[in-house]
Design a protein around this motif. Structure first.
Motif, PDB file in Angstrom:
ATOM      1  N   PHE A   1       0.827  -1.212   0.000  1.00 49.91           N
ATOM      2  CA  PHE A   1       0.000   0.000   0.000  1.00 49.91           C
ATOM      3  C   PHE A   1       0.857   1.255   0.000  1.00 49.91           C
ATOM      4  O   PHE A   1       0.475   2.262  -0.588  1.00 49.91           O
ATOM      5  N   ALA A   2       2.009   1.202   0.663  1.00 56.77           N
ATOM      6  CA  ALA A   2       2.864   2.380   0.721  1.00 56.77           C
ATOM      7  C   ALA A   2       3.443   2.715  -0.647  1.00 56.77           C
ATOM      8  O   ALA A   2       3.522   3.887  -1.037  1.00 56.77           O
ATOM      9  N   TYR A   3       3.852   1.690  -1.407  1.00 54.49           N
ATOM     10  CA  TYR A   3       4.447   1.913  -2.727  1.00 54.49           C
ATOM     11  C   TYR A   3       3.421   1.840  -3.849  1.00 54.49           C
ATOM     12  O   TYR A   3       3.736   2.163  -4.998  1.00 54.49           O
TER      13      TYR A   3
ATOM     14  N   GLU B   1      20.468  -3.337   8.315  1.00 58.80           N
ATOM     15  CA  GLU B   1      19.377  -2.378   8.202  1.00 58.80           C
ATOM     16  C   GLU B   1      19.763  -0.981   8.673  1.00 58.80           C
ATOM     17  O   GLU B   1      19.571   0.006   7.944  1.00 58.80           O
ATOM     18  N   ILE B   2      20.297  -0.872   9.904  1.00 59.90           N
ATOM     19  CA  ILE B   2      20.606   0.443  10.454  1.00 59.90           C
ATOM     20  C   ILE B   2      21.704   1.127   9.637  1.00 59.90           C
ATOM     21  O   ILE B   2      21.620   2.321   9.335  1.00 59.90           O
ATOM     22  N   THR B   3      22.732   0.379   9.268  1.00 62.16           N
ATOM     23  CA  THR B   3      23.807   0.946   8.454  1.00 62.16           C
ATOM     24  C   THR B   3      23.285   1.386   7.095  1.00 62.16           C
ATOM     25  O   THR B   3      23.706   2.428   6.566  1.00 62.16           O
ATOM     26  N   ALA B   4      22.373   0.609   6.512  1.00 60.77           N
ATOM     27  CA  ALA B   4      21.792   0.984   5.221  1.00 60.77           C
ATOM     28  C   ALA B   4      20.995   2.280   5.326  1.00 60.77           C
ATOM     29  O   ALA B   4      20.998   3.105   4.405  1.00 60.77           O
ATOM     30  N   VAL B   5      20.310   2.475   6.454  1.00 66.52           N
ATOM     31  CA  VAL B   5      19.576   3.729   6.657  1.00 66.52           C
ATOM     32  C   VAL B   5      20.544   4.899   6.779  1.00 66.52           C
ATOM     33  O   VAL B   5      20.338   5.971   6.188  1.00 66.52           O
TER      34      VAL B   5
ATOM     35  N   LEU C   1      12.309  -2.609   4.693  1.00 61.94           N
ATOM     36  CA  LEU C   1      11.667  -3.429   5.715  1.00 61.94           C
ATOM     37  C   LEU C   1      11.318  -2.599   6.941  1.00 61.94           C
ATOM     38  O   LEU C   1      10.212  -2.729   7.491  1.00 61.94           O
ATOM     39  N   ILE C   2      12.219  -1.728   7.382  1.00 61.70           N
ATOM     40  CA  ILE C   2      11.940  -0.881   8.541  1.00 61.70           C
ATOM     41  C   ILE C   2      10.762   0.041   8.257  1.00 61.70           C
ATOM     42  O   ILE C   2       9.869   0.222   9.102  1.00 61.70           O
ATOM     43  N   SER C   3      10.732   0.626   7.064  1.00 66.33           N
ATOM     44  CA  SER C   3       9.617   1.500   6.690  1.00 66.33           C
ATOM     45  C   SER C   3       8.300   0.736   6.639  1.00 66.33           C
ATOM     46  O   SER C   3       7.255   1.239   7.080  1.00 66.33           O
ATOM     47  N   ALA C   4       8.321  -0.494   6.118  1.00 66.58           N
ATOM     48  CA  ALA C   4       7.097  -1.295   6.039  1.00 66.58           C
ATOM     49  C   ALA C   4       6.580  -1.651   7.429  1.00 66.58           C
ATOM     50  O   ALA C   4       5.365  -1.638   7.672  1.00 66.58           O
TER      51      ALA C   4
ATOM     52  N   ALA D   1       5.897  -6.262   4.593  1.00 64.42           N
ATOM     53  CA  ALA D   1       6.689  -6.698   5.748  1.00 64.42           C
ATOM     54  C   ALA D   1       6.564  -8.199   5.976  1.00 64.42           C
ATOM     55  O   ALA D   1       7.563  -8.897   6.193  1.00 64.42           O
ATOM     56  N   GLY D   2       5.346  -8.728   5.928  1.00 62.41           N
ATOM     57  CA  GLY D   2       5.137 -10.148   6.195  1.00 62.41           C
ATOM     58  C   GLY D   2       5.799 -11.037   5.166  1.00 62.41           C
ATOM     59  O   GLY D   2       6.431 -12.049   5.508  1.00 62.41           O
ATOM     60  N   SER D   3       5.668 -10.691   3.885  1.00 64.52           N
ATOM     61  CA  SER D   3       6.268 -11.509   2.838  1.00 64.52           C
ATOM     62  C   SER D   3       7.788 -11.495   2.942  1.00 64.52           C
ATOM     63  O   SER D   3       8.449 -12.530   2.739  1.00 64.52           O
TER      64      SER D   3
END
Length: 332
Positions: A87-89, A268-272, A283-286, A295-297
């Motif tokens: 839904f976000a994208y 994840e954190i380093t990528a942000v 994934l963090i945004s989802a 996120a679930g998939s």
């Protein structure tokens, strides 16, 4: 061995079913859903939400149905290759993660190779030259690498790159290639930016593997068969490689179960912090926006790779080390 593999595969099915239930339940725990979060976000910006359109979307994607029915639709769709709609994208999940997952695999694969190429020679040297100045120096740098989080190292490198060279080292490509189809120029831009996240993300993993290679190899070098081989005049290199190094790799094979999911999850954190176009920030945004299908998939993909990695590591351990007995039988 065949019976063991068939038994493990049969166990994987109920394991994945239980994980899917757990993932679905955890994603549903926060109050509301994506549409309520979206309406609240619009209201916070002073805009009005189209209530009829929101209700129509909720009905279309089954958010007005009981949770068990929604779970069955979600799982049934994944079995048919339909991972749902983000839904976000505002596009199918498979399209959202398409480009990002390949960039994540590239970064993670190069990072793993970098870790192995550095950690194994350094760990072997440190074990075979115990308590030397080189061992002390490498141990110090290894402990520093373990102590400093990757995202802190990323922030420090970004600061000094901007201060000394006036460069921004974020992203995996130049700005003009963001959202563009793959081309030769875009590929060259990715390769030019790739070494920075590789070093930053691989630092802690390299330091940890150096310590484990050193500790396991030292344990094997003290075994009686190594002492006997040296006493019989076997060349030191053969006495090191033929058995001790091979026997000390059990931990490395066991890590396959964690390497496979890490390849697509990324740091994840380093990528942000570095603004990398990988799956970690997605994934963090989802999870924050309660984009359930995305996120679930993605979490189910990680779970599937984890159980596959554990199976591969168990089989590889049995082939590598004859001391391991899959049937639990004692030897005489």
């Amino acid at each position: 061995m065949l019976r063991f593999i068939l038994w493990r595969i049969s166990v994987m099915v109920p394991t994945l079913i239980l994980i899917s239930m757990l993932v679905f339940t955890i994603i549903q725990l926060p109050p509301g859903d994506y549409f309520e979060s979206y309406v609240n976000e619009l209201q916070a910006m002073g805009e009005n939400a189209n209530g009829a359109q929101i209700q129509e979307l909720r009905h279309r994607y089954g958010f007005d149905q009981p949770q068990p029915i929604r779970y069955l639709h979600w799982v049934g769709g994944m079995l048919h290759g339909d991972f749902g709609y983000s839904f976000a994208y505002r596009m199918p999940v498979s399209d959202v993660i398409g480009d990002r997952i390949w960039l994540t695999v590239l970064v993670s694969f190069v990072t793993v190779i970098f870790t192995w190429l550095v950690a194994f020679p350094v760990g072997i040297y440190s074990a075979t030259h115990q308590y030397s100045w080189g061992d002390y120096g490498l141990t110090f740098f290894g402990l520093v690498g373990l102590a400093v989080p990757n995202f802190i190292l990323g922030l420090v490198m970004m600061y000094f790159a901007n201060l000394w060279f006036g460069l921004s080292i974020g992203h995996l490509m130049d700005q003009q290639y963001l959202g563009q189809p793959m081309s030769w120029d875009k590929a060259k831009s990715i390769l030019a930016h790739l070494w920075i996240p590789t070093i930053i993300i691989g630092t802690s993993g390299t330091a940890a593997m150096i310590r484990r290679v050193r500790a396991n190899l030292l344990d094997e070098l003290r075994q009686q068969y190594v002492i006997t081989a040296r006493a019989k005049g076997l060349h030191p290199f053969r006495a090191l490689v033929k058995y001790p190094l091979r026997m000390s790799l059990n931990f490395f094979i066991s890590d396959i179960g964690s390497i496979l999911p890490a390849i697509i999850s990324g740091a994840e954190i380093t990528a942000v912090v570095l603004s990398l176009e990988t799956t970690g920030p997605m994934l963090i945004s989802a999870l924050k926006s309660q984009d359930m299908y995305l996120a679930g998939s993605f979490l189910m993909c990680l779970a599937f790779l984890t159980v596959i990695g554990m199976l591969v590591s168990d089989i590889a351990l049995a082939l590598l080390d004859p001391r391991i007995r899959l049937q639990g039988r004692s030897t005489r």
